[in-house]
Write a protein that holds these residues in place. Structure first.
Motif, short mmCIF file in Angstrom:
data_model
loop_
_atom_site.label_atom_id
_atom_site.label_comp_id
_atom_site.label_asym_id
_atom_site.label_seq_id
_atom_site.Cartn_x
_atom_site.Cartn_y
_atom_site.Cartn_z
N SER A 46 -17.14 -7.23 -11.37
CA SER A 46 -15.69 -7.36 -11.43
C SER A 46 -15.15 -8.33 -10.38
O SER A 46 -14.06 -8.88 -10.55
CB SER A 46 -15.03 -5.98 -11.23
N TRP A 108 -17.01 -4.20 -25.18
CA TRP A 108 -16.02 -3.53 -24.34
C TRP A 108 -14.83 -4.45 -24.06
O TRP A 108 -13.68 -4.03 -24.10
CB TRP A 108 -16.66 -3.07 -23.03
N THR A 112 -10.75 -3.94 -24.96
CA THR A 112 -9.63 -4.01 -24.00
C THR A 112 -8.57 -5.00 -24.44
O THR A 112 -7.45 -4.99 -23.90
CB THR A 112 -10.13 -4.38 -22.60
N SER A 251 -17.55 4.22 -18.16
CA SER A 251 -16.99 2.90 -18.49
C SER A 251 -15.47 2.97 -18.57
O SER A 251 -14.77 2.09 -18.06
CB SER A 251 -17.56 2.41 -19.82
N THR A 255 -12.85 1.16 -15.93
CA THR A 255 -11.87 0.19 -16.42
C THR A 255 -10.49 0.48 -15.85
O THR A 255 -9.80 -0.43 -15.36
CB THR A 255 -11.82 0.22 -17.96
N LEU A 275 -14.15 -7.66 -17.58
CA LEU A 275 -14.43 -6.24 -17.84
C LEU A 275 -15.76 -6.08 -18.56
O LEU A 275 -16.51 -5.13 -18.28
CB LEU A 275 -13.30 -5.63 -18.66
#
Length: 484
Positions: A46, A108, A112, A251, A255, A275
């Motif tokens: 990240s 993922w 998002t 996860s 997030t 992410l």
């Protein structure tokens, strides 16, 4: 980090049949992997000043594993402990590929993209509010230590700094937490030595005394965690599926924590590709934890994100330096055991502030959407309420051996659903994303804050994205964009 780490080890290791020495080694392994995984996440994941630590989302699947071996005969309790932790290792290794796939397949990140400020509000808020049981309920286990800690921290950190010289106020803002811990910890040690808890209940002594962890006497002076230190991993399908549910939950929780960290550290909201790579790297971290023998997987540490808001220090370098302390305490066990003797109610008092800050950060995202829209209030209200209510129902109806409300003939199915719906942020993601993208979504884009949100979700949508999230050593220039 020590509060959560000691809590996880103190809760799970005795049920696994482990001794105080085993608990000390588990704490060392958890701290070591936290340090390594934090370095990996801040360098290649990240890129946010976020600490990675043990996750309680794995409790249900771990308790289920423990229960399966409770009635089996072993030559000793230590053998039962090693057999159980080897099974947990195998489950962590296999379930890590869930996060690796979700991350590096970009699945993922694509999920998002359905987020908006309306979804982020309940998700981030639930990251903080969902941990309310680790706040005042644990503080009240030793109120004569926990309550003074809470009051002293608020007074020193917020009120005292306003009446002293600005230079002193600056120091208090940064170091009030450490000062207050030292004062209340010393107070707890004095009460322990003076015999204040000699005749109290066992639970009170465990919460209040500074000598009830038994870690100083059992922790080795030097012990380097190494791969497969407990033995060869054991793979059992029934336990693997439950752990996969925990991997999904970690996860979701990470997030929400990443969004809170970005807000507090002054970065733009993390784009979808960031992410994706962070969740993929979290899967690699879980694989390492299975190899090194941790009892749970890791997730982004909520309490340390709250610390960003409390101290106003959002430096990636500070977090990376702190990793050196984690690794040091994990190798030189006596030093880590000394700090692990801090009573848990002191940590609980700190959590009351830190988790509250994270919850408030989530609420602050509402400023980018229309607060007067009944449609938005409907989505927010239902997501917030169900996030707390549904998870509390599942947690409240989960037995000590890990069996939750979902009890079909398929044990793997039970484990996945019970784990997913026990997590407030995960429930908030499911409800919020579904409602926000199906209730008149196209005609309410402006009310949902989409024009503000979209630029941050694209790699080149905002010039600041590369400034905050580009990889070190100019790695971006040498890697195909599909791998970034």
């Amino acid at each position: 980090m020590l509060g959560t780490t000691v809590l996880i080890a103190s809760t799970l290791v005795p049920q696994m049949g482990g001794s105080h020495g085993d608990k000390a080694r588990v704490i060392q392994s958890l701290l070591f992997m936290s340090g390594v995984n934090t370095l990996l996440q801040t360098w290649f994941g990240s890129r946010l000043p976020v600490v990675m630590g043990g996750s309680i989302a794995f409790y249900i699947s771990v308790l289920s594993t423990i229960n399966d071996y409770t009635d089996r005969s072993f030559s000793s309790e230590h053998e039962r402990f090693t057999y159980t932790i080897r099974t947990i290792q195998g489950s962590l290794i296999v379930s890590s590929f869930v996060n690796i796939f979700l991350g590096y397949s970009k699945a993922w990140g694509n999920l998002t993209r359905f987020f908006s400020p309306i979804v982020i509000v309940p998700v981030v808020s639930m990251v903080g509010l969902g941990l309310f049981t680790r706040g005042f309920p644990q503080l009240a286990n030793c109120v004569e230590i926990g309550l003074p800690m809470l009051i002293l921290l608020v007074v020193v950190q917020q009120y005292l700094k306003r009446i002293v010289h600005p230079a002193v106020g600056h120091i208090l803002e940064r170091f009030a937490l450490l000062m207050c811990i030292g004062v209340i910890w010393a107070f707890a040690a004095i009460l322990t030595v003076a015999g204040a808890y000699n005749t109290t209940k066992e639970d009170t002594q465990l919460s209040c005394r500074t000598d009830r962890s038994y870690l100083m006497s059992s922790a080795p002076w030097i012990k380097v965690p190494y791969p497969f230190q407990w033995g060869t991993p054991i793979f059992r399908a029934s336990h693997v599926f439950g752990m996969m549910g925990a991997a999904l939950v970690s996860s979701a929780e990470s997030t929400g924590t990443f969004f809170a960290a970005a807000r507090l550290s002054g970065a733009t909201p993390p784009p979808a590709h960031v992410l994706s790579r962070s969740i993929g790297l979290q899967g690699i971290s879980m694989l390492l934890e299975g190899i090194f023998g941790s009892v749970v997987g890791t997730t982004a540490s909520v309490e340390n994100v709250g610390l960003l808001g409390l101290t106003h220090i959002g430096s990636r370098r500070v977090v990376q330096i702190s990793c050196a302390f984690m690794i040091f305490f994990s190798i030189f066990g006596k030093f880590g055991a000394f700090f692990a003797s801090i009573p848990l109610p002191i940590f609980a008092a700190i959590y009351c502030l830190l988790f509250g800050i994270v919850a408030a950060v989530g609420i602050s995202f509402i400023q980018f959407a229309n607060n007067n829209s009944i449609r938005n209030l409907y989505v927010l209200g239902l997501s917030l309420f169900l996030g707390i209510s549904v998870s509390q129902y599942f947690v409240g109806n989960t037995t000590v051996d890990g069996h939750g409300p979902v009890r079909t003939n398929a044990g793997w199915f039970n484990g996945i659903l019970n784990t997913i719906f026990s997590s407030p942020p995960t429930v908030a993601i499911i409800v919020g994303t579904l409602l926000d993208n199906t209730l008149d979504a196209k005609h309410t884009a402006n009310d949902r804050g989409i024009p503000w949100w979209v630029p941050f979700q694209n790699r080149k949508g905002d010039v600041r994205n590369d400034e905050f999230y580009s990889l070190p050593l100019r790695i971006n220039e040498y890697m195909p964009t599909r791998f970034l």
